[in-house]
Motif scaffolding. Structure first.
Motif, PDB file in Angstrom:
ATOM      1  N   TYR A   1     -36.742  48.024  99.758  1.00  0.00           N
ATOM      2  CA  TYR A   1     -37.683  47.289 100.669  1.00  0.00           C
ATOM      3  C   TYR A   1     -36.560  46.629 101.635  1.00  0.00           C
ATOM      4  O   TYR A   1     -36.783  46.878 102.857  1.00  0.00           O
ATOM      5  CB  TYR A   1     -38.432  46.213 100.289  1.00  0.00           C
ATOM      6  CG  TYR A   1     -39.655  45.516 100.900  1.00  0.00           C
ATOM      7  CD1 TYR A   1     -40.643  46.368 101.430  1.00  0.00           C
ATOM      8  CD2 TYR A   1     -39.232  44.224 101.281  1.00  0.00           C
ATOM      9  CE1 TYR A   1     -41.491  45.516 102.148  1.00  0.00           C
ATOM     10  CE2 TYR A   1     -40.226  43.694 102.199  1.00  0.00           C
ATOM     11  CZ  TYR A   1     -41.325  44.430 102.752  1.00  0.00           C
ATOM     12  OH  TYR A   1     -42.293  43.632 103.682  1.00  0.00           O
ATOM     13  N   GLY A   2     -35.452  46.202 101.037  1.00  0.00           N
ATOM     14  CA  GLY A   2     -34.654  45.393 102.091  1.00  0.00           C
ATOM     15  C   GLY A   2     -33.710  46.460 102.833  1.00  0.00           C
ATOM     16  O   GLY A   2     -33.432  46.223 104.202  1.00  0.00           O
ATOM     17  N   LEU A   3     -33.521  47.488 102.101  1.00  0.00           N
ATOM     18  CA  LEU A   3     -33.043  48.634 102.574  1.00  0.00           C
ATOM     19  C   LEU A   3     -33.646  49.226 103.998  1.00  0.00           C
ATOM     20  O   LEU A   3     -33.115  49.633 105.135  1.00  0.00           O
ATOM     21  CB  LEU A   3     -32.697  49.887 102.047  1.00  0.00           C
ATOM     22  CG  LEU A   3     -31.410  50.842 102.053  1.00  0.00           C
ATOM     23  CD1 LEU A   3     -30.184  50.155 102.126  1.00  0.00           C
ATOM     24  CD2 LEU A   3     -31.456  51.936 101.343  1.00  0.00           C
TER      25      LEU A   3
ATOM     26  N   THR B   1     -24.423  43.177 110.036  1.00  0.00           N
ATOM     27  CA  THR B   1     -25.621  43.904 109.760  1.00  0.00           C
ATOM     28  C   THR B   1     -25.330  45.294 108.907  1.00  0.00           C
ATOM     29  O   THR B   1     -26.212  45.457 107.973  1.00  0.00           O
ATOM     30  CB  THR B   1     -26.068  44.468 111.200  1.00  0.00           C
ATOM     31  OG1 THR B   1     -24.880  45.117 111.939  1.00  0.00           O
ATOM     32  CG2 THR B   1     -26.633  43.354 111.888  1.00  0.00           C
ATOM     33  N   ALA B   2     -24.032  45.754 108.924  1.00  0.00           N
ATOM     34  CA  ALA B   2     -23.667  46.902 108.277  1.00  0.00           C
ATOM     35  C   ALA B   2     -23.488  46.562 106.611  1.00  0.00           C
ATOM     36  O   ALA B   2     -23.915  47.313 105.774  1.00  0.00           O
ATOM     37  CB  ALA B   2     -22.385  47.331 108.664  1.00  0.00           C
ATOM     38  N   VAL B   3     -22.780  45.377 106.547  1.00  0.00           N
ATOM     39  CA  VAL B   3     -22.765  44.890 104.964  1.00  0.00           C
ATOM     40  C   VAL B   3     -24.026  44.373 104.333  1.00  0.00           C
ATOM     41  O   VAL B   3     -24.101  44.659 103.108  1.00  0.00           O
ATOM     42  CB  VAL B   3     -21.649  43.610 105.104  1.00  0.00           C
ATOM     43  CG1 VAL B   3     -21.800  42.979 103.605  1.00  0.00           C
ATOM     44  CG2 VAL B   3     -20.286  43.917 105.325  1.00  0.00           C
ATOM     45  N   GLY B   4     -24.878  44.172 105.369  1.00  0.00           N
ATOM     46  CA  GLY B   4     -26.146  43.855 104.617  1.00  0.00           C
ATOM     47  C   GLY B   4     -27.062  44.721 103.953  1.00  0.00           C
ATOM     48  O   GLY B   4     -28.179  44.900 103.378  1.00  0.00           O
TER      49      GLY B   4
ATOM     50  N   LEU C   1     -29.697  46.353  98.952  1.00  0.00           N
ATOM     51  CA  LEU C   1     -30.019  47.146  98.020  1.00  0.00           C
ATOM     52  C   LEU C   1     -29.724  46.852  96.447  1.00  0.00           C
ATOM     53  O   LEU C   1     -30.432  46.927  95.641  1.00  0.00           O
ATOM     54  CB  LEU C   1     -29.371  48.600  98.044  1.00  0.00           C
ATOM     55  CG  LEU C   1     -29.647  49.622  97.333  1.00  0.00           C
ATOM     56  CD1 LEU C   1     -31.349  49.986  97.125  1.00  0.00           C
ATOM     57  CD2 LEU C   1     -28.965  50.998  97.719  1.00  0.00           C
ATOM     58  N   TYR C   2     -28.141  46.588  96.412  1.00  0.00           N
ATOM     59  CA  TYR C   2     -27.810  46.327  95.098  1.00  0.00           C
ATOM     60  C   TYR C   2     -28.306  44.794  94.628  1.00  0.00           C
ATOM     61  O   TYR C   2     -28.184  44.418  93.537  1.00  0.00           O
ATOM     62  CB  TYR C   2     -26.402  46.448  94.940  1.00  0.00           C
ATOM     63  CG  TYR C   2     -25.982  47.988  95.160  1.00  0.00           C
ATOM     64  CD1 TYR C   2     -26.321  48.868  94.048  1.00  0.00           C
ATOM     65  CD2 TYR C   2     -25.370  48.507  96.236  1.00  0.00           C
ATOM     66  CE1 TYR C   2     -25.864  50.045  94.299  1.00  0.00           C
ATOM     67  CE2 TYR C   2     -25.237  49.830  96.305  1.00  0.00           C
ATOM     68  CZ  TYR C   2     -25.422  50.736  95.262  1.00  0.00           C
ATOM     69  OH  TYR C   2     -25.108  52.004  95.455  1.00  0.00           O
ATOM     70  N   GLY C   3     -28.464  44.099  95.662  1.00  0.00           N
ATOM     71  CA  GLY C   3     -28.737  42.631  95.324  1.00  0.00           C
ATOM     72  C   GLY C   3     -29.856  42.576  94.310  1.00  0.00           C
ATOM     73  O   GLY C   3     -30.312  42.177  93.580  1.00  0.00           O
TER      74      GLY C   3
ATOM     75  N   GLY D   1     -23.371  37.434 101.203  1.00  0.00           N
ATOM     76  CA  GLY D   1     -24.262  36.676 100.895  1.00  0.00           C
ATOM     77  C   GLY D   1     -25.705  36.845 101.747  1.00  0.00           C
ATOM     78  O   GLY D   1     -26.735  36.701 100.980  1.00  0.00           O
ATOM     79  N   TYR D   2     -25.495  37.116 103.005  1.00  0.00           N
ATOM     80  CA  TYR D   2     -26.941  37.283 103.792  1.00  0.00           C
ATOM     81  C   TYR D   2     -27.623  38.290 103.190  1.00  0.00           C
ATOM     82  O   TYR D   2     -28.922  38.433 103.213  1.00  0.00           O
ATOM     83  CB  TYR D   2     -26.394  37.497 105.007  1.00  0.00           C
ATOM     84  CG  TYR D   2     -27.530  37.539 106.096  1.00  0.00           C
ATOM     85  CD1 TYR D   2     -28.225  36.330 106.480  1.00  0.00           C
ATOM     86  CD2 TYR D   2     -27.846  38.676 106.825  1.00  0.00           C
ATOM     87  CE1 TYR D   2     -29.237  36.437 107.401  1.00  0.00           C
ATOM     88  CE2 TYR D   2     -28.817  38.715 107.657  1.00  0.00           C
ATOM     89  CZ  TYR D   2     -29.427  37.484 108.020  1.00  0.00           C
ATOM     90  OH  TYR D   2     -30.559  37.654 109.169  1.00  0.00           O
ATOM     91  N   GLY D   3     -27.172  39.710 102.698  1.00  0.00           N
ATOM     92  CA  GLY D   3     -27.686  40.626 102.018  1.00  0.00           C
ATOM     93  C   GLY D   3     -28.227  40.383 100.861  1.00  0.00           C
ATOM     94  O   GLY D   3     -29.383  40.479 100.523  1.00  0.00           O
ATOM     95  N   PHE D   4     -27.479  40.147 100.171  1.00  0.00           N
ATOM     96  CA  PHE D   4     -27.714  39.843  98.752  1.00  0.00           C
ATOM     97  C   PHE D   4     -28.933  38.724  98.292  1.00  0.00           C
ATOM     98  O   PHE D   4     -29.823  38.910  97.601  1.00  0.00           O
ATOM     99  CB  PHE D   4     -26.562  39.011  97.826  1.00  0.00           C
ATOM    100  CG  PHE D   4     -25.681  40.347  97.200  1.00  0.00           C
ATOM    101  CD1 PHE D   4     -26.321  40.826  95.727  1.00  0.00           C
ATOM    102  CD2 PHE D   4     -24.507  40.696  97.656  1.00  0.00           C
ATOM    103  CE1 PHE D   4     -25.581  41.789  95.199  1.00  0.00           C
ATOM    104  CE2 PHE D   4     -23.697  41.722  96.828  1.00  0.00           C
ATOM    105  CZ  PHE D   4     -24.239  42.179  95.780  1.00  0.00           C
ATOM    106  N   LEU D   5     -28.580  37.783  99.172  1.00  0.00           N
ATOM    107  CA  LEU D   5     -29.629  36.672  98.786  1.00  0.00           C
ATOM    108  C   LEU D   5     -31.113  36.810  99.465  1.00  0.00           C
ATOM    109  O   LEU D   5     -31.959  36.240  98.881  1.00  0.00           O
ATOM    110  CB  LEU D   5     -29.194  35.200  99.394  1.00  0.00           C
ATOM    111  CG  LEU D   5     -27.903  34.820  98.615  1.00  0.00           C
ATOM    112  CD1 LEU D   5     -27.330  33.810  99.365  1.00  0.00           C
ATOM    113  CD2 LEU D   5     -28.246  34.419  97.087  1.00  0.00           C
TER     114      LEU D   5
END
Length: 399
Positions: free
Chosen positions: A139-141, A249-252, A257-259, A312-316
């Motif tokens: 969903y985040g992806l 944005t790219a790191v997110g 996904l993996y978070g 952190g922004y993506g994982f969390l």
């Protein structure tokens, strides 16, 4: 072997609906403010466009969505969300007058509020809890990929094809309408045998249950919102600011996904606090770079710190959503979805306001250092709370 999440009923309609709406949001997010600026509204008018969009989004999430689901049902509500998001977009192309763009943005905010709440609520209803982390990651992806593609692309498309084409392309949200209808039907089939409203808590009680997830989300999205707002000043050159935004944005994309996927294996408590603490290092690094002399050393510190923050922004985002849905309980998925989505938007706006106010008084370096301390303090508080909760469960003989 575990079942493929993408083959679970409802997962493809959720992703298709959300991706269509996020594509519409991402391409107009920079285009609409630029359009009113070109029309003479100035920076204040441009800011008002974004504020209107997000303000109406939050109001819709908090006030309207659950009532709509109750009175007109899931299929009509979710489908209406895609239509509200897409159909008003070409209205902006008719005129750069501020009131026209504000009206369109307000209508689009209604649609965005509907789809964000319904999408995350549907995850809690249709996807089993032991696979929900992976589903949240996907969903985040669906949110991250449109942001990476369309937000940086919008200025170039405006230059090549003009404002009319770019603003009208917000219609892409309508592509999600058939998927939204199917999603609504699936949710109603799933919930038709359940007593309506039985055991559902008010939002106040849900907040007490899921506050660690909400606090984490608010702290990290505020840092992201501040970064998006002040990237140009922090980057000090357009090229460096653009590179930093692309990095964040790219790191997110992979981390969202993996978070989510990692929570299926490790749970949320072992992941959330350490990642929040690590994020404070990236935030502090941005503060350090803001106080350095311009040059390669400052640029290096800035980009490395941005990547740490982006992780952190993506994982969390994914981890906090999984935890919110789990802590709320099965019957309170809709309430948790409302609170998570509204806190995301509130945190994004809060970051720009808070860091901007502190920078006005003490400078950007101090402002980012203060926010790093707040984030670290939040991680420590939640870490001790989770340790205490785990010890209590062990003493009672529970896992």
């Amino acid at each position: 072997m575990q079942e493929n999440v993408l083959r679970m009923p409802g997962m493809v309609p959720i992703l298709a609906t959300f991706a269509a709406v996020m594509s519409s949001l991402s391409i107009l997010l920079p285009a609409s403010p630029a359009w009113v600026t070109a029309g003479g509204a100035g920076a204040s008018g441009a800011g008002l466009v974004t504020a209107t969009l997000m303000g109406v989004t939050v109001l819709t999430q908090l006030v309207a969505v659950r009532k709509m689901l109750t009175y007109i049902g899931w299929p009509v509500t979710v489908c209406a969300g895609t239509l509200f998001m897409g159909l008003p977009s070409p209205l902006q192309a008719l005129s750069s007058d501020l009131w026209v763009v504000l009206l369109s943005s307000a209508l689009r905010g209604i649609g965005f509020g509907i789809v964000t709440v319904c999408g995350s609520t549907a995850l809690s209803i249709l996807i089993p809890s032991h696979r929900r982390g992976t589903a949240v990651g996907l969903y985040g992806l669906a949110a991250a990929i449109p942001q990476v593609i369309f937000t940086p692309l919008a200025p170039w498309l405006i230059e090549v094809l003009g404002y009319g084409f770019v603003l009208s392309s917000g219609l892409i949200a309508v592509v999600g309408a058939p998927f939204a209808w199917k999603l609504g039907r699936l949710v109603e089939e799933q919930t038709s045998a359940e007593p309506s409203g039985e055991g559902v808590d008010g939002l106040g009680l849900v907040i007490l249950r899921i506050w660690p997830a909400l606090l984490t989300l608010t702290l990290i999205t505020a840092a992201g919102g501040a970064f998006f707002t002040f990237a140009t000043e922090l980057g000090y050159t357009p090229a460096l600011a653009t590179l930093a935004l692309l990095c964040l944005t790219a790191v997110g994309v992979p981390t969202r996904l993996y978070g989510g996927s990692l929570t299926d294996r490790w749970g949320t408590r072992i992941l959330m606090t350490p990642i929040l603490g690590a994020s404070s290092v990236g935030i502090a690094g941005i503060g350090i770079s803001a106080g350095m002399e311009e040059g390669s050393s400052r640029a290096t510190v800035f980009i490395v710190s941005t990547v740490i923050l982006g992780i952190g922004y993506g994982f969390l985002q994914s981890v906090s959503m999984v935890r919110a849905l789990a802590d709320a309980g099965a019957k309170n998925g809709a309430g948790a979805a409302v609170l998570w989505n509204s806190n995301f938007d509130i945190g994004t706006g809060l970051g720009g306001l808070a860091v901007g106010a502190m920078a006005q008084v003490a400078g950007f370096s101090v402002a980012w250092w203060i926010w790093a301390v707040l984030v670290l303090a939040g991680a420590v508080v939640m870490g001790f709370g989770d340790m205490k909760s785990s010890a209590s469960r062990r003493s009672q003989g529970r896992c």
